[in-house]
Design a protein around this motif. Structure first.
Motif, PDB file in Angstrom:
ATOM      1  N   LYS A  18      20.451 122.854  43.202  1.00 41.01           N
ATOM      2  CA  LYS A  18      20.484 122.755  41.925  1.00 41.01           C
ATOM      3  C   LYS A  18      19.562 121.901  41.226  1.00 41.01           C
ATOM      4  CE  LYS A  18      25.596 123.476  41.903  1.00 41.01           C
ATOM      5  NZ  LYS A  18      26.834 122.700  41.651  1.00 41.01           N
ATOM      6  N   ILE A  19      19.348 120.970  41.701  1.00 38.29           N
ATOM      7  CA  ILE A  19      18.379 120.003  41.326  1.00 38.29           C
ATOM      8  C   ILE A  19      16.633 120.666  41.540  1.00 38.29           C
ATOM      9  CG2 ILE A  19      16.989 117.737  41.524  1.00 38.29           C
ATOM     10  CD1 ILE A  19      19.868 117.883  40.191  1.00 38.29           C
ATOM     11  N   PHE A  20      16.610 121.385  42.717  1.00 42.22           N
ATOM     12  CA  PHE A  20      15.521 121.936  42.756  1.00 42.22           C
ATOM     13  C   PHE A  20      15.113 123.073  41.841  1.00 42.22           C
ATOM     14  CE2 PHE A  20      13.260 125.766  44.391  1.00 42.22           C
ATOM     15  CZ  PHE A  20      12.103 125.293  44.584  1.00 42.22           C
ATOM     16  N   ARG A  21      16.280 123.774  41.397  1.00 44.55           N
ATOM     17  CA  ARG A  21      16.067 124.997  40.330  1.00 44.55           C
ATOM     18  C   ARG A  21      15.864 124.626  39.026  1.00 44.55           C
ATOM     19  NH1 ARG A  21      20.002 127.189  43.832  1.00 44.55           N
ATOM     20  NH2 ARG A  21      21.707 126.468  42.692  1.00 44.55           N
ATOM     21  N   LEU A  22      16.618 123.235  38.571  1.00 45.75           N
ATOM     22  CA  LEU A  22      16.267 122.426  37.423  1.00 45.75           C
ATOM     23  C   LEU A  22      14.900 122.131  37.285  1.00 45.75           C
ATOM     24  CD1 LEU A  22      17.280 120.922  34.852  1.00 45.75           C
ATOM     25  CD2 LEU A  22      17.671 119.015  36.384  1.00 45.75           C
ATOM     26  N   TYR A  72       6.377 125.889  42.812  1.00 45.48           N
ATOM     27  CA  TYR A  72       7.300 125.556  43.848  1.00 45.48           C
ATOM     28  C   TYR A  72       7.075 124.330  44.607  1.00 45.48           C
ATOM     29  CZ  TYR A  72       9.853 126.828  48.171  1.00 45.48           C
ATOM     30  OH  TYR A  72      10.852 126.670  49.190  1.00 45.48           O
ATOM     31  N   ASN A  73       5.889 123.812  45.042  1.00 41.91           N
ATOM     32  CA  ASN A  73       5.521 122.559  45.544  1.00 41.91           C
ATOM     33  C   ASN A  73       5.849 121.408  44.673  1.00 41.91           C
ATOM     34  OD1 ASN A  73       4.653 123.981  47.878  1.00 41.91           O
ATOM     35  ND2 ASN A  73       2.833 124.247  47.311  1.00 41.91           N
ATOM     36  N   LEU A  74       5.486 121.443  43.532  1.00 42.38           N
ATOM     37  CA  LEU A  74       5.670 120.396  42.562  1.00 42.38           C
ATOM     38  C   LEU A  74       6.960 120.283  42.302  1.00 42.38           C
ATOM     39  CD1 LEU A  74       4.705 118.142  40.823  1.00 42.38           C
ATOM     40  CD2 LEU A  74       4.218 119.777  39.022  1.00 42.38           C
ATOM     41  N   ALA A  75       7.880 121.328  42.165  1.00 40.99           N
ATOM     42  CA  ALA A  75       9.430 121.408  42.069  1.00 40.99           C
ATOM     43  C   ALA A  75      10.055 120.667  42.895  1.00 40.99           C
ATOM     44  CB  ALA A  75       9.870 122.540  41.715  1.00 40.99           C
ATOM     45  N   GLN A  76       9.762 121.092  44.380  1.00 44.80           N
ATOM     46  CA  GLN A  76      10.052 120.167  45.542  1.00 44.80           C
ATOM     47  C   GLN A  76       9.833 118.740  45.532  1.00 44.80           C
ATOM     48  OE1 GLN A  76       8.483 122.463  49.006  1.00 44.80           O
ATOM     49  NE2 GLN A  76      10.672 122.945  49.653  1.00 44.80           N
TER      50      GLN A  76
END
Length: 156
Positions: free
Chosen positions: A13-17, A25-29
């Motif tokens: 959930k936090i990753f998708r937010l 993708y990498n920055l979101a991770q």
């Protein structure tokens, strides 16, 4: 609640937010990982005055907003042309378009729709962003209409 349980339950959930904020993708991770570092560090001080999910999403939202502020302060430079190409994780085209469309929204709308997509209760969203619950309902309706329109435009 144990940290491992929280991590397993909320990582996706936090990753998708975060993905909705940066569409990278990498920055979101990295941003999701930073969020869970903060959760781990502050979990002993959590007083159960709010739902644990509200607390975690608030940390993630603040983390995302700080990242956006940092990006605006950083001067972009051109990368060398001879860098090797990294393997890209293929996300379904429609999901990619959705994330791109969400990333184009104003900051507050990104927060609201990302939380809505994670099935966070509207009362909790209102508490996280500091707006009334009725205002949240109206904003969600308008954001969904805008995203539907954008998805149709990209589908042409």
């Amino acid at each position: 609640m144990e940290f491992e349980v929280i991590y397993k339950e909320y990582w996706g959930k936090i990753f998708r937010l975060c993905m909705g904020y940066v569409n990278d993708y990498n920055l979101a991770q990295d941003m999701a990982q930073d969020t869970f570092i903060k959760v781990w560090q502050h979990l002993p001080a959590f007083r159960n005055e709010a739902n644990i999910s509200t607390w975690i999403f608030r940390i993630a939202t603040n983390n995302c907003l700080r990242q956006l502020e940092r990006q605006q302060r950083v001067v972009s430079t051109e990368l060398p042309a001879d860098l090797p190409e990294e393997e890209v994780v293929d996300i379904e085209p429609q999901i990619r378009i959705l994330y791109k469309s969400i990333a184009e929204l104003p900051e507050i709308d990104r927060i609201i729709i990302s939380l809505e997509l994670e099935d966070v209760r509207q009362s909790d969203i209102a508490q996280i962003v500091g707006l009334s619950e009725s205002n949240i309902r109206v904003k969600i309706h308008r954001i969904k209409a805008l995203l539907t329109k954008k998805m149709k435009e990209y589908g042409k």
